[in-house]
Design an enzyme around this catalytic site. Structure first.
Site, PDB file in Angstrom:
ATOM      1  NE  ARG A   1      -4.310  -1.758   1.720  1.00 42.71           N
ATOM      2  CZ  ARG A   1      -4.250  -2.871   2.428  1.00 42.71           C
ATOM      3  NH1 ARG A   1      -3.489  -3.060   3.516  1.00 42.71           N
ATOM      4  NH2 ARG A   1      -5.110  -3.512   1.994  1.00 42.71           N
TER       5      ARG A   1
ATOM      6  CE  LYS B   1       6.413  17.635 -13.938  1.00 43.57           C
ATOM      7  NZ  LYS B   1       6.502  16.506 -14.811  1.00 43.57           N
TER       8      LYS B   1
ATOM      9  CG  HIS C   1       1.385  10.990 -24.585  1.00 46.01           C
ATOM     10  ND1 HIS C   1       0.734  10.985 -23.430  1.00 46.01           N
ATOM     11  CD2 HIS C   1       2.808  10.403 -24.216  1.00 46.01           C
ATOM     12  CE1 HIS C   1       1.670  11.097 -22.539  1.00 46.01           C
ATOM     13  NE2 HIS C   1       2.778  10.791 -22.910  1.00 46.01           N
TER      14      HIS C   1
ATOM     15  CD  GLU D   1      -2.698  16.364 -16.184  1.00 45.14           C
ATOM     16  OE1 GLU D   1      -1.524  15.645 -16.071  1.00 45.14           O
ATOM     17  OE2 GLU D   1      -3.339  15.603 -17.242  1.00 45.14           O
TER      18      GLU D   1
ATOM     19  CD  GLU E   1       8.204  16.654 -22.166  1.00 45.39           C
ATOM     20  OE1 GLU E   1       7.622  17.854 -21.603  1.00 45.39           O
ATOM     21  OE2 GLU E   1       7.685  15.617 -22.313  1.00 45.39           O
TER      22      GLU E   1
ATOM     23  CE  LYS F   1       0.577  13.902 -15.055  1.00 47.18           C
ATOM     24  NZ  LYS F   1       0.325  14.540 -16.326  1.00 47.18           N
TER      25      LYS F   1
ATOM     26  NE  ARG G   1       1.306  16.987 -13.043  1.00 44.67           N
ATOM     27  CZ  ARG G   1       2.021  16.231 -12.475  1.00 44.67           C
ATOM     28  NH1 ARG G   1       1.803  16.386 -10.939  1.00 44.67           N
ATOM     29  NH2 ARG G   1       3.014  15.445 -12.605  1.00 44.67           N
TER      30      ARG G   1
ATOM     31  CG  ASN H   1      -1.309  17.245 -20.130  1.00 42.98           C
ATOM     32  OD1 ASN H   1      -0.353  16.557 -19.905  1.00 42.98           O
ATOM     33  ND2 ASN H   1      -2.177  17.216 -19.581  1.00 42.98           N
TER      34      ASN H   1
ATOM     35  CG  HIS I   1       8.017  11.218 -24.261  1.00 43.68           C
ATOM     36  ND1 HIS I   1       6.744  10.940 -24.276  1.00 43.68           N
ATOM     37  CD2 HIS I   1       8.262  12.328 -23.414  1.00 43.68           C
ATOM     38  CE1 HIS I   1       6.112  11.974 -23.687  1.00 43.68           C
ATOM     39  NE2 HIS I   1       6.930  12.887 -22.905  1.00 43.68           N
TER      40      HIS I   1
ATOM     41  CG  HIS J   1       2.779  15.530 -23.596  1.00 44.44           C
ATOM     42  ND1 HIS J   1       3.389  16.595 -23.677  1.00 44.44           N
ATOM     43  CD2 HIS J   1       3.488  14.701 -22.911  1.00 44.44           C
ATOM     44  CE1 HIS J   1       4.656  16.489 -22.983  1.00 44.44           C
ATOM     45  NE2 HIS J   1       4.811  15.498 -22.673  1.00 44.44           N
TER      46      HIS J   1
HETATM   47  N1  GLY Z   1       4.539  15.133 -17.846  1.00 40.52           N
HETATM   48  C1  GLY Z   1       3.679  16.161 -17.524  1.00 40.52           C
HETATM   49  C2  GLY Z   1       3.292  16.177 -16.000  1.00 40.52           C
HETATM   50  O1  GLY Z   1       4.063  15.610 -15.418  1.00 40.52           O
HETATM   51  O2  GLY Z   1       2.407  16.632 -15.496  1.00 40.52           O
END
Ligand code: GLY
Length: 368
Positions: free
Chosen positions: A119, A223, A248, A233, A183, A141, A237, A241, A263, A244
C-alpha cells in the site's frame, strides 16, 4: 549545487530536488538513509553498466538491486510484476526505500511499484536522462503503458526527493539528449517567453555545463510551480500536456513499427501540430508557428511525422492517421470521451481544456 524545494500546496508534502555535477557520490550527505530498513535500487540494462556501481558504492552495504530491460517497450504490466516479485524477494517492508536510477520509464515504473507495494513505500528518483530530469522525475506521476495506451495505469505519488546529476548526461546518446530539449522548449512555450528565447538561442549541444545546469534548474522550477498548485491535474497542470495529446498518440503508433520515435521526438511533432491547430482556431498567430517550427528544428528535433521514420508514407491518406486518431480517442486526458487539448495563445502562454474537431486534427496531421 542548486536546490529546489517542492511543496504540494494541498497536502503540504515537501521534498528537495538537488541539481549539480558529480553529486551522485555525495548522496548519503544529501539524504538520510538511516531511517529506512532496506534500500532497493531499480535500474535498467543500459544504465546499470554506466552508473550502478557509483550508486552502490555510495550507499550502505546490503542494498538490493533489480535490473530491467531498457526502453518504452518494457513499460508493461509484465515488467511491473517482475518488479513487485523482486521487491518481495528482497523482503522490502513498509519502511524500505526504492531508488529509481534511470530515465522516465524507470522513474515512472519504480514510482508506481513503490506506491502500490504494501500500500505504498517511499521512493527517491535519480533521473539519468535530460528528459526525465526536467519532466518525469518531478511531480509524482507514476505508471506504465497498458493496452497500447501510454501510462494508462498509474498513480500520483510524490518521491521523497530527486537527485539530478548532470554528469549522467555525459554518456547519454545524442538523440536522447536532444529529446530532452522538447520538454525544455515546451516549458518556455507554456509559461515563459524569455526562457523560450534563452533555450532556443543555441543548439542544445552548444550549451556549457553551467548553462545547462541553469536551464535544467529553470525547467524544474517552472514544473515545480505548476505541480505545487495542482498535483493531480485538475487544471493548471494540464499546461504541461502541450504537444502531448497528439505527441503521445504518434509515439504509441510509432512503437508498433520498426522505427519508434523517442518521447521527446514525438512531443516535438505534437507541439508543432498543436500550434497549427491553435492557429486554425484563431488562438495563435501564424508568425508564432514559424518561430516554434524553426526553434524545434534548430534544436535538432523532428517536426514532421511523415518523413521522420520509415513507417511514414508520402501519401496524405496515410493509414497511420486513423491509428493516431484512435489512440487520441482513448487518451486518459479525455473528459467524457472528448479529446482535450492544451493550446498556445502566444509563446509563453498556454490555455487548457480546448476541444478540437476530428476534421481539424486530421487536416493538421495531413500537413505534417
Ligand atoms: N509530464 C507532465 C506532467 O508531469 O504533468
Amino acid at each position: 549545487m542548486k536546490t529546489i524545494q517542492v511543496t504540494i500546496t494541498k497536502t503540504k508534502q515537501t521534498y528537495p530536488i538537488f541539481i549539480g555535477t558529480d553529486i551522485l557520490k555525495k548522496i548519503t550527505s544529501l539524504f538520510d538513509f538511516t531511517k529506512y530498513t532496506k534500500l532497493f535500487i531499480l535500474t535498467d540494462e543500459t544504465v546499470a553498466p554506466l552508473l550502478l556501481r557509483d550508486l552502490t558504492d555510495a550507499l550502505p552495504q546490503g542494498t538490493k538491486t533489480c535490473i530491467l530491460p531498457a526502453g518504452e517497450k518494457a513499460k508493461t504490466l509484465l515488467t511491473m510484476q517482475k518488479i513487485w516479485e523482486a521487491m518481495h524477494k528482497a523482503k522490502l517492508d513498509r519502511k524500505s526505500l526504492v531508488l529509481n536510477l534511470g530515465g522516465g520509464v524507470i522513474t515512472d515504473m519504480g514510482g508506481f511499484a513503490a506506491s502500490t507495494y504494501t500500500r505504498g513505500i517511499a521512493f527517491l528518483n535519480i533521473p539519468t536522462t535530460l528528459l526525465s530530469q526536467v519532466d518525469a522525475s518531478i511531480g509524482g506521476k507514476t505508471g506504465f503503458d497498458f493496452d497500447g495506451i501510454k501510462n494508462l495505469i498509474g498513480t500520483f505519488s510524490q518521491p521523497i526527493g530527486v537527485l539530478l546529476d548532470t554528469r549522467t548526461l555525459q554518456t547519454l546518446p545524442q538523440r536522447e539528449f536532444l529529446s530532452g530539449f522538447a520538454e525544455i522548449i515546451k516549458h518556455g512555450l507554456i509559461a515563459d517567453r524569455t526562457y523560450f528565447i534563452k533555450v532556443t538561442k543555441k543548439q542544445p549541444l552548444d550549451y556549457t555545463t553551467n548553462e545547462l545546469i541553469e536551464i535544467i534548474s529553470q525547467s524544474c522550477a517552472i514544473k515545480q510551480q505548476i505541480i505545487e498548485q495542482d498535483e493531480t491535474e485538475q487544471g493548471k497542470r494540464k499546461l504541461l500536456n502541450l504537444g502531448h495529446t497528439i505527441g503521445h498518440a504518434i509515439e504509441a503508433v510509432s512503437l508498433t513499427t520498426d522505427t519508434p520515435l523517442s518521447h521527446g521526438e514525438a512531443i516535438s511533432i505534437g507541439i508543432l501540430a498543436e500550434a497549427k491547430i491553435a492557429n486554425i482556431l484563431g488562438l495563435l498567430p501564424k508568425k508564432e508557428i514559424i518561430t516554434i517550427e524553426k526553434a524545434l528544428q534548430h534544436a535538432g528535433l523532428p517536426t514532421c511525422w511523415r518523413t521522420t521514420t520509415k513507417w511514414r508514407t508520402k501519401s496524405t491518406s496515410s493509414p497511420f492517421i486513423p491509428q493516431i486518431l484512435e489512440k487520441m480517442q482513448s487518451d486518459k486526458k479525455n473528459d467524457n470521451n472528448e479529446i482535450r487539448f492544451t493550446l498556445l495563445e502566444q509563446i509563453g502562454k498556454g490555455s487548457i481544456n480546448k476541444t478540437v474537431s476530428t476534421e481539424v486534427i486530421t487536416q493538421v496531421l495531413a500537413t505534417l
